[in-house]
Design a protein around this motif. Structure first.
Motif, PDB file in Angstrom:
ATOM      1  N   LEU A  75      45.471  52.260  -6.825  1.00 38.32           N
ATOM      2  CA  LEU A  75      44.261  51.310  -6.599  1.00 38.32           C
ATOM      3  C   LEU A  75      44.327  49.962  -7.636  1.00 38.32           C
ATOM      4  N   GLN A  76      45.072  50.359  -8.683  1.00 39.65           N
ATOM      5  CA  GLN A  76      45.006  49.473  -9.716  1.00 39.65           C
ATOM      6  C   GLN A  76      46.147  48.373  -9.409  1.00 39.65           C
ATOM      7  N   LEU A  77      47.102  48.651  -8.622  1.00 39.58           N
ATOM      8  CA  LEU A  77      48.070  47.735  -7.944  1.00 39.58           C
ATOM      9  C   LEU A  77      47.667  47.200  -7.027  1.00 39.58           C
ATOM     10  N   ASN A  78      46.728  47.424  -6.325  1.00 40.96           N
ATOM     11  CA  ASN A  78      46.063  46.511  -5.298  1.00 40.96           C
ATOM     12  C   ASN A  78      45.475  45.419  -5.590  1.00 40.96           C
ATOM     13  N   GLY A  79      45.059  45.483  -6.865  1.00 41.15           N
ATOM     14  CA  GLY A  79      44.408  44.295  -7.562  1.00 41.15           C
ATOM     15  C   GLY A  79      45.319  43.113  -8.063  1.00 41.15           C
ATOM     16  N   ASP A  80      46.651  43.386  -8.211  1.00 42.90           N
ATOM     17  CA  ASP A  80      47.627  42.610  -8.745  1.00 42.90           C
ATOM     18  C   ASP A  80      48.707  42.099  -7.624  1.00 42.90           C
ATOM     19  N   LEU A  81      48.812  43.003  -6.526  1.00 42.57           N
ATOM     20  CA  LEU A  81      49.704  42.689  -5.568  1.00 42.57           C
ATOM     21  C   LEU A  81      49.355  41.300  -4.529  1.00 42.57           C
ATOM     22  N   PRO A  82      50.214  40.523  -4.186  1.00 44.76           N
ATOM     23  CA  PRO A  82      49.756  39.497  -3.347  1.00 44.76           C
ATOM     24  C   PRO A  82      49.332  39.950  -1.879  1.00 44.76           C
ATOM     25  N   GLU A  83      48.344  39.283  -1.616  1.00 50.51           N
ATOM     26  CA  GLU A  83      48.011  40.009  -0.055  1.00 50.51           C
ATOM     27  C   GLU A  83      48.626  38.999   1.052  1.00 50.51           C
TER      28      GLU A  83
ATOM     29  N   ASP B  97      56.230  33.463  -2.299  1.00 48.92           N
ATOM     30  CA  ASP B  97      57.178  34.169  -1.663  1.00 48.92           C
ATOM     31  C   ASP B  97      57.157  35.422  -2.574  1.00 48.92           C
ATOM     32  N   SER B  98      56.766  36.722  -2.132  1.00 53.59           N
ATOM     33  CA  SER B  98      56.648  37.857  -2.960  1.00 53.59           C
ATOM     34  C   SER B  98      57.471  38.807  -2.790  1.00 53.59           C
ATOM     35  N   GLU B  99      58.746  38.394  -2.091  1.00 60.11           N
ATOM     36  CA  GLU B  99      59.747  39.418  -1.943  1.00 60.11           C
ATOM     37  C   GLU B  99      60.153  40.018  -3.071  1.00 60.11           C
ATOM     38  N   PHE B 100      60.343  39.424  -4.190  1.00 65.03           N
ATOM     39  CA  PHE B 100      60.744  39.871  -5.416  1.00 65.03           C
ATOM     40  C   PHE B 100      59.846  40.060  -6.480  1.00 65.03           C
ATOM     41  N   PHE B 101      58.718  40.154  -6.196  1.00 62.96           N
ATOM     42  CA  PHE B 101      57.668  40.366  -7.012  1.00 62.96           C
ATOM     43  C   PHE B 101      57.695  41.836  -7.792  1.00 62.96           C
ATOM     44  N   PRO B 102      57.841  41.860  -9.152  1.00 62.24           N
ATOM     45  CA  PRO B 102      57.284  40.914 -10.048  1.00 62.24           C
ATOM     46  C   PRO B 102      58.460  40.070 -10.888  1.00 62.24           C
TER      47      PRO B 102
ATOM     48  N   ALA C  30      66.942  55.173  -5.202  1.00 62.30           N
ATOM     49  CA  ALA C  30      66.756  53.948  -4.493  1.00 62.30           C
ATOM     50  C   ALA C  30      65.592  53.292  -4.622  1.00 62.30           C
ATOM     51  N   ALA C  31      64.599  53.637  -5.174  1.00 60.78           N
ATOM     52  CA  ALA C  31      63.392  52.684  -5.925  1.00 60.78           C
ATOM     53  C   ALA C  31      64.014  51.947  -7.085  1.00 60.78           C
ATOM     54  N   ASN C  32      64.756  52.433  -8.036  1.00 59.33           N
ATOM     55  CA  ASN C  32      65.405  51.917  -9.109  1.00 59.33           C
ATOM     56  C   ASN C  32      66.170  50.827  -8.492  1.00 59.33           C
ATOM     57  N   PHE C  33      67.031  51.307  -7.659  1.00 56.76           N
ATOM     58  CA  PHE C  33      68.070  50.267  -7.175  1.00 56.76           C
ATOM     59  C   PHE C  33      67.404  48.994  -6.557  1.00 56.76           C
ATOM     60  N   ILE C  34      66.371  49.178  -5.847  1.00 57.98           N
ATOM     61  CA  ILE C  34      65.587  48.148  -5.229  1.00 57.98           C
ATOM     62  C   ILE C  34      65.073  46.997  -6.437  1.00 57.98           C
ATOM     63  N   MET C  35      64.536  47.758  -7.445  1.00 58.88           N
ATOM     64  CA  MET C  35      64.179  46.707  -8.568  1.00 58.88           C
ATOM     65  C   MET C  35      65.087  45.936  -9.386  1.00 58.88           C
ATOM     66  N   PHE C  36      66.284  46.832  -9.567  1.00 55.70           N
ATOM     67  CA  PHE C  36      67.671  46.108 -10.181  1.00 55.70           C
ATOM     68  C   PHE C  36      67.901  45.114  -9.106  1.00 55.70           C
ATOM     69  N   ASN C  37      67.943  45.204  -7.806  1.00 55.23           N
ATOM     70  CA  ASN C  37      68.323  44.429  -6.841  1.00 55.23           C
ATOM     71  C   ASN C  37      67.573  43.068  -6.777  1.00 55.23           C
TER      72      ASN C  37
ATOM     73  N   PRO D 194      56.608  43.006  -1.373  1.00 57.98           N
ATOM     74  CA  PRO D 194      56.910  42.959  -2.524  1.00 57.98           C
ATOM     75  C   PRO D 194      57.987  44.126  -3.094  1.00 57.98           C
ATOM     76  N   ALA D 195      58.853  43.762  -3.760  1.00 58.17           N
ATOM     77  CA  ALA D 195      59.895  44.877  -4.361  1.00 58.17           C
ATOM     78  C   ALA D 195      58.971  45.739  -5.206  1.00 58.17           C
ATOM     79  N   LEU D 196      58.013  45.500  -6.006  1.00 54.03           N
ATOM     80  CA  LEU D 196      57.270  46.376  -6.701  1.00 54.03           C
ATOM     81  C   LEU D 196      56.537  47.537  -5.832  1.00 54.03           C
ATOM     82  N   GLU D 197      55.906  46.920  -4.644  1.00 53.21           N
ATOM     83  CA  GLU D 197      55.330  47.659  -3.853  1.00 53.21           C
ATOM     84  C   GLU D 197      56.274  48.876  -3.402  1.00 53.21           C
ATOM     85  N   ILE D 198      57.657  48.354  -2.862  1.00 52.86           N
ATOM     86  CA  ILE D 198      58.536  49.373  -2.273  1.00 52.86           C
ATOM     87  C   ILE D 198      58.855  50.471  -3.275  1.00 52.86           C
ATOM     88  N   PHE D 199      58.799  49.946  -4.617  1.00 55.11           N
ATOM     89  CA  PHE D 199      59.427  50.904  -5.781  1.00 55.11           C
ATOM     90  C   PHE D 199      58.338  51.794  -5.810  1.00 55.11           C
TER      91      PHE D 199
END
Length: 376
Positions: A264-272, A149-154, A359-366, A278-283
């Protein structure tokens, strides 16, 4: 004569001692008296109680792309074989011996959800005791499926579960029970995951083993979040640069290209996976959108400034100040003129970019607050 007697006595004892275990094995495991395919119960209606001791040695890791969980573990298996008992005094006080698992009856301990075709684990050599207790173990790497479940990644927690049971026998024939579940100190040495707890949960006729993992987010935070905050500061500063400066657009393009490098760097670490974003991708995408807004505002402002410089200034008659003020109060502001004002565009773009960054910072804090543990 006495020396010859003791010599002959010693010569006679040695072959007896060397054959004691062999004789015991022949008497117990002879094909005429023992069948390894038959459950070791004199009364066939009685079940064989198999006890399991699971020991987690080391967490190799979780792979989001394959939805798999790998661990090095020990599974100690013990049961009672009613056909393998003897009197130790008859065999030189020999209380146990070791044989191959194919020689005696062994339970089919199966781990459901393994990343292999064969769900049954391969047991090692078997030690048989004089009271009929048989002990063996599995030592090795166990790779099982884990629904990620990658919703709150990382800042996510992952609950990985596998089931232990028998594929062939019913519970009335073979009853398995996880007696103990332990984790060694070496489990805490994984650099990416922290093992919060390991729990056993009986699900008749099987047993469920649950692993709760917490991702160590320091690496991802330093690698992605800190540079993204720096980019956010530069995006807001770009609104201070005058619209007449040609470097403003090149500055925005440079920021956008740096975002693409991070993407491009993030693509290698994000779950497919498409079950959740993922929250990090939205951020990251919100920060990237704020950069796009800054670049668009800079381009429009440069276009307006360039057009204004091309136009000739016509001299108009001076209007009465009081009349102009009265007319200005009576009519609504000209929206077109507002958008032709570069200062208004810069202020509006600054507000939009700042809102996206907040909004991006709020998503990571949430995500940090909501991801507080493993859920079933």
């Amino acid at each position: 004569m006495m020396g010859t007697f003791w010599f002959l006595l010693i010569i006679g004892i040695r072959p007896i001692l060397s054959l004691t275990e062999a004789d015991l094995k022949r008497s117990l495991l002879s094909s005429a008296v023992y069948d390894p395919s038959v459950r070791p119960r004199i009364n066939a209606s009685h079940a064989v109680h198999v006890q399991l001791d699971v020991q987690v040695v080391y967490i190799i890791g979780l792979t989001e792309r394959d939805s798999s969980f790998a661990q090095a573990c020990n599974i100690f298996v013990s049961w009672r074989d009613e056909y393998l008992t003897w009197n130790t005094s008859d065999y030189g006080d020999l209380d146990s011996f070791v044989v191959q698992p194919s020689v005696v009856w062994t339970p089919d301990v199966s781990v459901y959800g393994r990343m292999e075709i064969n769900q049954r684990i391969e047991l090692g050599q078997v030690r048989v005791n004089s009271d009929g207790m048989v002990n063996t173990k599995f030592l090795g790497i166990l790779a099982t499926h884990c629904a990620m479940d990658s919703e709150f990644f990382p800042f996510d927690y992952q609950l990985c579960t596998f089931i232990i049971g028998s594929e062939i026998y019913f519970t009335s024939e073979v009853a398995m029970e996880i007696k103990s579940l332990r984790q060694l100190e070496s489990c805490k040495n994984n650099p990416n995951w922290n093992l919060v707890h390991v729990r056993k949960n009986p699900k008749p006729p099987f047993w469920q083993v649950q692993y709760c993992f917490q991702r160590r987010s320091l690496y991802l935070a330093v690698l992605y979040m800190v540079p993204t905050f720096m980019h956010a500061v530069l995006i807001l500063i770009s609104y201070i640069v005058p619209s007449e400066a040609g470097e403003k657009i090149s500055f925005g393009v440079s920021l956008f290209l740096s975002f693409m490098v991070f993407l491009l760097q993030l693509n290698g670490d994000l779950p497919e996976m498409s079950t959740a974003v993922p929250a990090l991708e939205i951020f990251f995408m919100l920060h990237m959108t704020s950069g796009v807004v800054s670049l668009v505002v800079s381009a429009i402002s440069a276009y307006i400034t360039h057009n204004n410089s091309q136009q000739t200034v016509s001299v108009n008659k001076v209007k009465d100040v009081s009349t102009a003020a009265t007319n200005e109060k009576r009519r609504f502001p000209n929206v077109r003129q507002r958008f032709r004002d570069t200062s208004f565009l810069n202020r509006a773009g600054f507000v939009v970019s700042l809102s996206l960054i907040l909004a991006a910072n709020f998503i990571m804090f949430n995500a940090k607050l909501k991801s507080s543990g493993c859920t079933q």
